[in-house]
Scaffold this active site. Structure first.
Site, short mmCIF file in Angstrom:
data_model
loop_
_atom_site.label_atom_id
_atom_site.label_comp_id
_atom_site.label_asym_id
_atom_site.label_seq_id
_atom_site.Cartn_x
_atom_site.Cartn_y
_atom_site.Cartn_z
N ALA A 65 0.71 -1.39 -0.09
CA ALA A 65 -0.32 -0.03 0.11
C ALA A 65 1.23 1.36 0.01
O ALA A 65 1.90 1.02 0.65
CB ALA A 65 -1.08 -0.09 1.15
N TYR A 66 0.55 2.39 -0.60
CA TYR A 66 0.50 3.49 -0.35
C TYR A 66 0.25 4.18 0.79
O TYR A 66 -0.72 3.97 1.48
CB TYR A 66 0.86 4.31 -1.91
CG TYR A 66 1.33 5.73 -1.58
CD1 TYR A 66 2.05 6.09 -2.53
CD2 TYR A 66 0.78 6.97 -0.87
CE1 TYR A 66 3.13 7.40 -2.03
CE2 TYR A 66 0.99 8.25 -0.69
CZ TYR A 66 2.63 9.05 -1.47
OH TYR A 66 2.48 9.59 -2.07
N THR A 67 0.85 4.38 2.15
CA THR A 67 0.78 4.90 3.59
C THR A 67 0.67 6.67 3.91
O THR A 67 1.11 6.23 5.18
CB THR A 67 0.96 3.83 4.41
OG1 THR A 67 2.33 3.84 4.07
CG2 THR A 67 0.65 2.27 4.20
N TYR A 130 -5.18 9.52 0.62
CA TYR A 130 -4.82 8.17 0.64
C TYR A 130 -6.24 7.23 1.16
O TYR A 130 -6.70 6.32 0.72
CB TYR A 130 -4.72 8.34 2.41
CG TYR A 130 -3.99 6.92 2.63
CD1 TYR A 130 -3.47 6.17 2.59
CD2 TYR A 130 -4.88 6.80 3.62
CE1 TYR A 130 -3.42 4.91 2.99
CE2 TYR A 130 -4.62 5.53 4.52
CZ TYR A 130 -4.31 4.58 4.05
OH TYR A 130 -3.93 3.12 4.64
#
Length: 293
Positions: A65-67, A130
């Site tokens: 994931a891009y967090t 997000y």
């Protein structure tokens, strides 16, 4: 009997690293294949489809994931590429190859205006890039591969990577005072506990020959604020020289909006899979003890 292959993406992240530990000596039924971007670029549909086909993947656990929540407000394209488009790729590849997907999502899909623990059927209304990217990831996965499990979690930390617990220990050791937001309420989650829960879901599926698709919530038990979480972190780490003061969200503006209240109701995952969830204070102490070894 040949073992069933399980693809784990994002293997170098917090959850992926904990999954590696959780499956050590697990059983002979499942064979785990851990990948990160160097081994498999999940933003490339052809690469994903071929990998799943060639390795005869039975289950895909997506912990990639891009967090970077604040950075995502400006890094929109990459955030969506990883959190939505790559998830679509996994869903398509799973459907093409009769695989099942377990995908990890977030409490940020909610707007945080609630006052009781969120259940899986509550309407989603993310307030950040997000959160929106993760919500759209859930949607495209369930659209491309309805036979999927989505697990929303919150406030994830571990002995691996960068996270709130490690940051607060570091700052507590370096500074004599800290200001922490006290009007955002949720529940921390030790990634080690989430990893064990995911393995439990696989075991349940194999034992019952049935995959209970759907959306589930998982965090540790209990409720706290970032301020009280910090106080507990310092207590667990034996830090007594740093004064922690509470402030409001307004006093600590961030690029991305955070949910004010994002406690998750875990009844469904506990009832469906027979999972016992530890209290957040207990899991925090376990993690901090390991960090300070």
């Amino acid at each position: 009997m040949y073992p069933k292959n399980v693809l784990v993406t994002g293997a170098n992240g917090q959850l992926g690293s904990e999954l590696k530990r959780a499956v050590v000596g697990h059983n002979d039924i499942l064979n785990f294949i851990f990948t990160d971007v160097a081994e498999l670029d999940i933003t490339n549909l052809q690469a994903v489809d071929e990998f799943v086909k060639n390795n005869k993947i039975r289950y895909i656990i997506n912990s990639a994931a891009y967090t970077a929540v604040d950075k995502a407000e400006d890094d929109i394209d990459l955030c969506y590429k990883i959190n939505r488009d790559a998830v679509r790729n996994l869903g398509i590849a799973a459907t093409n190859n009769q695989s099942k997907v377990i995908h990890v999502s977030t409490d940020y899909v909610f707007d945080g205006t609630g006052s009781r623990p969120y259940v899986e059927t509550d309407p989603v209304c993310p307030k950040s890039v997000y959160g929106k990217s993760k919500q759209e990831g859930e949607a495209v996965l369930l659209e491309t591969c309805p036979d999927s499990i989505v697990i929303r979690t919150a406030w994830l930390y571990s002995i691996y990577g960068n996270n709130f617990v490690k940051t607060m220990i570091k700052l507590g050791q370096e500074r004599d005072a800290l200001n922490v937001v006290a009007d955002q309420t949720g529940t921390p989650t030790n990634a080690a506990d989430l990893a064990k829960a995911i393995v439990r879901i696989l075991d349940y599926t194999e034992a019952n020959s049935h995959f209970e698709a759907g959306i589930y919530h998982y965090s540790n038990e209990g409720v706290t604020t970032w301020y009280d979480f910090t106080v507990a972190i310092h207590q667990a780490a034996g830090i007594t020289t740093c004064k922690v003061s509470s402030i409001t969200t307004d006093q600590y503006p961030t690029r991305a909006s955070r949910p004010q209240y994002s406690v998750l109701d875990k009844s469904k995952i506990k009832d469906t899979f027979g999972i016992t969830i530890p209290e957040w204070e207990d899991s925090l102490k376990v993690c901090v003890a390991e960090l300070l070894k």
